[in-house]
Each structure stands twice: as structure tokens, then as C-alpha cells.
Write an enzyme that holds these catalytic residues in place. Structure first.
Site, PDB file in Angstrom:
ATOM      1  N   GLY A 179      27.815  62.870  62.285  1.00  0.00           N
ATOM      2  CA  GLY A 179      27.562  63.393  60.943  1.00  0.00           C
ATOM      3  C   GLY A 179      26.555  62.532  60.206  1.00  0.00           C
ATOM      4  O   GLY A 179      25.735  61.845  60.813  1.00  0.00           O
ATOM      5  N   CYS A 180      26.613  62.559  58.886  1.00  0.00           N
ATOM      6  CA  CYS A 180      25.697  61.772  58.061  1.00  0.00           C
ATOM      7  C   CYS A 180      25.725  60.316  58.500  1.00  0.00           C
ATOM      8  O   CYS A 180      26.773  59.671  58.522  1.00  0.00           O
ATOM      9  CB  CYS A 180      26.096  61.884  56.595  1.00  0.00           C
ATOM     10  SG  CYS A 180      25.186  60.779  55.509  1.00  0.00           S
ATOM     11  N   PHE A 181      24.566  59.768  58.837  1.00  0.00           N
ATOM     12  CA  PHE A 181      24.570  58.435  59.444  1.00  0.00           C
ATOM     13  C   PHE A 181      24.800  57.291  58.478  1.00  0.00           C
ATOM     14  O   PHE A 181      25.008  56.158  58.887  1.00  0.00           O
ATOM     15  CB  PHE A 181      23.310  58.182  60.274  1.00  0.00           C
ATOM     16  CG  PHE A 181      21.977  58.533  59.655  1.00  0.00           C
ATOM     17  CD1 PHE A 181      21.766  58.564  58.293  1.00  0.00           C
ATOM     18  CD2 PHE A 181      20.895  58.837  60.490  1.00  0.00           C
ATOM     19  CE1 PHE A 181      20.521  58.871  57.749  1.00  0.00           C
ATOM     20  CE2 PHE A 181      19.645  59.150  59.969  1.00  0.00           C
ATOM     21  CZ  PHE A 181      19.459  59.165  58.588  1.00  0.00           C
ATOM     22  N   TRP A 182      24.802  57.550  57.181  1.00  0.00           N
ATOM     23  CA  TRP A 182      25.036  56.471  56.220  1.00  0.00           C
ATOM     24  C   TRP A 182      26.418  55.852  56.389  1.00  0.00           C
ATOM     25  O   TRP A 182      26.565  54.652  56.560  1.00  0.00           O
ATOM     26  CB  TRP A 182      24.913  57.004  54.788  1.00  0.00           C
ATOM     27  CG  TRP A 182      23.535  57.372  54.375  1.00  0.00           C
ATOM     28  CD1 TRP A 182      22.358  57.007  54.965  1.00  0.00           C
ATOM     29  CD2 TRP A 182      23.194  58.196  53.260  1.00  0.00           C
ATOM     30  NE1 TRP A 182      21.305  57.552  54.271  1.00  0.00           N
ATOM     31  CE2 TRP A 182      21.780  58.277  53.228  1.00  0.00           C
ATOM     32  CE3 TRP A 182      23.929  58.867  52.288  1.00  0.00           C
ATOM     33  CZ2 TRP A 182      21.109  59.018  52.257  1.00  0.00           C
ATOM     34  CZ3 TRP A 182      23.262  59.590  51.322  1.00  0.00           C
ATOM     35  CH2 TRP A 182      21.861  59.663  51.306  1.00  0.00           C
ATOM     36  N   VAL A 190      28.576  56.309  58.798  1.00  0.00           N
ATOM     37  CA  VAL A 190      28.825  55.886  60.178  1.00  0.00           C
ATOM     38  C   VAL A 190      28.242  54.493  60.406  1.00  0.00           C
ATOM     39  O   VAL A 190      28.874  53.636  61.033  1.00  0.00           O
ATOM     40  CB  VAL A 190      28.203  56.895  61.171  1.00  0.00           C
ATOM     41  CG1 VAL A 190      28.492  56.467  62.606  1.00  0.00           C
ATOM     42  CG2 VAL A 190      28.744  58.299  60.922  1.00  0.00           C
TER      43      VAL A 190
END
Length: 254
Positions: A95-98, A100
């Protein structure tokens, strides 16, 4: 230009002067898509790109730069970057890599993280390119870790805990192929561990896991403003801790 009426003649300003923004387009903040509270299916980033394109400030799109066989072969090639001596690479899409990235930053033994794009067909993609949904890129975090301090299985545990691996091309309100779940391995040992881990995870879920497990392909580092985004303060300037072992809740959009 004069506007004639039956009563009087009114001087009107040029049309452009009626739309004279008080800000510089070049200074607009670069924001990650998130759901609009007014319309959960409409992303502000989509709106922003739409009106910027109309004003002539649109970013390059795949249609502007057709994918040819030479650039596609580069994008589909292996990740040939080399980790620091004694370190290993791992690559995850969840998903959104922020959020993660921040989850992996907190893992003891992880020495470096970078967010970027991979698994697509366009060489040197931009954020706008991958958001178009036509390049097949996935948002990923590339993790560099010390195998003496952190096992690959530990990273897999963080990966499974951070997202829902049963939703296809979607994590929460983030929808699109770039948000798909994926483990991208660098070695046969990583592939074996990923497959076994997926099998174990499947036994504790009552829905089918859709996570793809594929060889790591060329990694394109995302724009600088995406790197360590939440640690730097995110959208609202709220810095989130990267301290090893920190269990503070991760606020994905800062």
C-alpha cells in the site's frame, strides 16, 4: 472588451485577470493521494493533476513517453544496485509506502530504507506516471538490513502485520495497482522464506491472500519529498518516531 446592455455599457476586465491566483503554481505542495471526506472515491491528487494539466503544467504521462522495448527491458531488469558491505536488500509493497517505510525504519537491524517504484514497464517513472494506473508499477519500500541483527523472517512479519494482504490493488481507501501487496525477493532463500511465510499467514486468515511473490526488479527511487516522509513530519508537520523498537501508532498521512 465592452459588454453592451439596454441600460448602460460596462467595461469588463480581460478574462484572464478574473482568474489570477495569489500563489505560485511552482510552490504548490506535493501531496500524496488520500480520500476526500466529501467524496471517498475522489482523490485530491487526481483533482490537482487535472487542473494543473489544464493550465499547461501537467507532468509527463506514459502517453507522452511511449514505452518501447529498450526502456521496458531496463524497467523489467533485475535490481542491480548493491547494498552496503555485509548488508542485504529486501523489497516490499504493502500500500502507501509512507507508513510501510516507517514500520521498517523502526526494526532493529534495518540500516536503511528507501521508497520507490518497481515491477512496471516505464523507465524512470514519476509519481504521476505510476498514479495513472497504466505503467504497472508498485509502490515499494526497499529495506537494507544487517542479517546478523535482523532476519528476513522478521521483515516478513512486519510486512504481514502492516497491511491487509487479501485486498486486491487496495489498502483501505487507497485504490490502484500501485497499492498492491507484493514481496519481491533477491535470492532463492528469500523466495522460499516468502512462500512459506505466505502459507503460514494463509492459515490464520479466512480470506484468500492475493500477495504476489516475484523477483525484485529495477528499483526507481521515488521523489525526495516521499523519502522518510512521516519521520520528516508528513503533511501536517507531525514528526513520527523512527526509534528502534518504537510501537507508537503510525499515522499514515502525518
Amino acid at each position: 472588451m465592452l459588454l453592451k446592455t439596454t441600460a448602460t455599457t460596462i467595461a469588463t476586465p480581460p478574462l484572464f485577470s478574473l482568474f489570477k491566483p495569489s500563489f505560485s503554481v511552482s510552490k504548490l505542495p506535493l501531496l500524496k493521494p488520500f480520500n476526500s471526506p466529501c467524496n471517498p472515491t475522489l482523490k485530491p491528487s487526481t483533482l490537482r493533476m487535472s487542473w494543473l494539466n489544464k493550465l499547461g503544467f501537467g507532468a509527463r504521462s506514459p502517453s507522452d513517453s511511449p514505452v518501447d522495448s529498450s526502456t521496458s527491458s531496463i524497467a523489467q531488469g533485475p535490481d542491480d544496485d548493491i547494498p552496503a558491505p555485509g548488508q542485504h536488500f529486501a523489497q516490499f509493497g504493502a500500500g502507501c509506502f509512507w507508513g510501510v517505510e516507517l514500520a521498517f525504519q523502526r526494526v532493529p537491524g534495518v540500516t536503511k530504507t528507501e521508497v520507490g517504484y518497481t515491477q512496471g514497464y516505464l523507465h524512470n517513472p514519476t509519481y504521476e506516471d505510476i498514479c495513472s494506473g497504466t505503467t504497472n508499477h508498485s509502490e515499494v519500500v526497499r529495506v537494507q538490513y544487517d542479517p546478523k541483527e535482523c532476519s528476513y523472517d522478521t521483515l516478513l512479519d512486519v510486512f504481514w502485520a502492516r497491511h491487509d494482504p487479501t485486498t486486491l490493488n487496495r489498502q483501505g481507501n487507497d485504490v490502484g495497482t500501485q497499492y498492491r501487496s507484493g514481496i519481491y525477493f533477491y535470492t532463492p532463500e528469500q523466495e522460499k522464506a516468502a512462500l512459506e511465510s505466505k502459507e503460514r499467514q494463509q492459515k490464520v486468515l479466512n480470506r484468500k491472500i492475493v500477495t504476489e511473490i516475484l523477483p525484485a526488479k529495477k528499483f526507481y527511487r521515488a521523489e525526495e519529498y516521499h523519502q522518510q516522509y512521516l519521520a520528516k513530519g508528513g503533511r501536517f508537520g507531525f514528526r513520527q518516531s523512527t526509534e528502534k523498537g518504537c510501537n507508537d501508532p503510525i499515522r499514515c498521512y502525518g
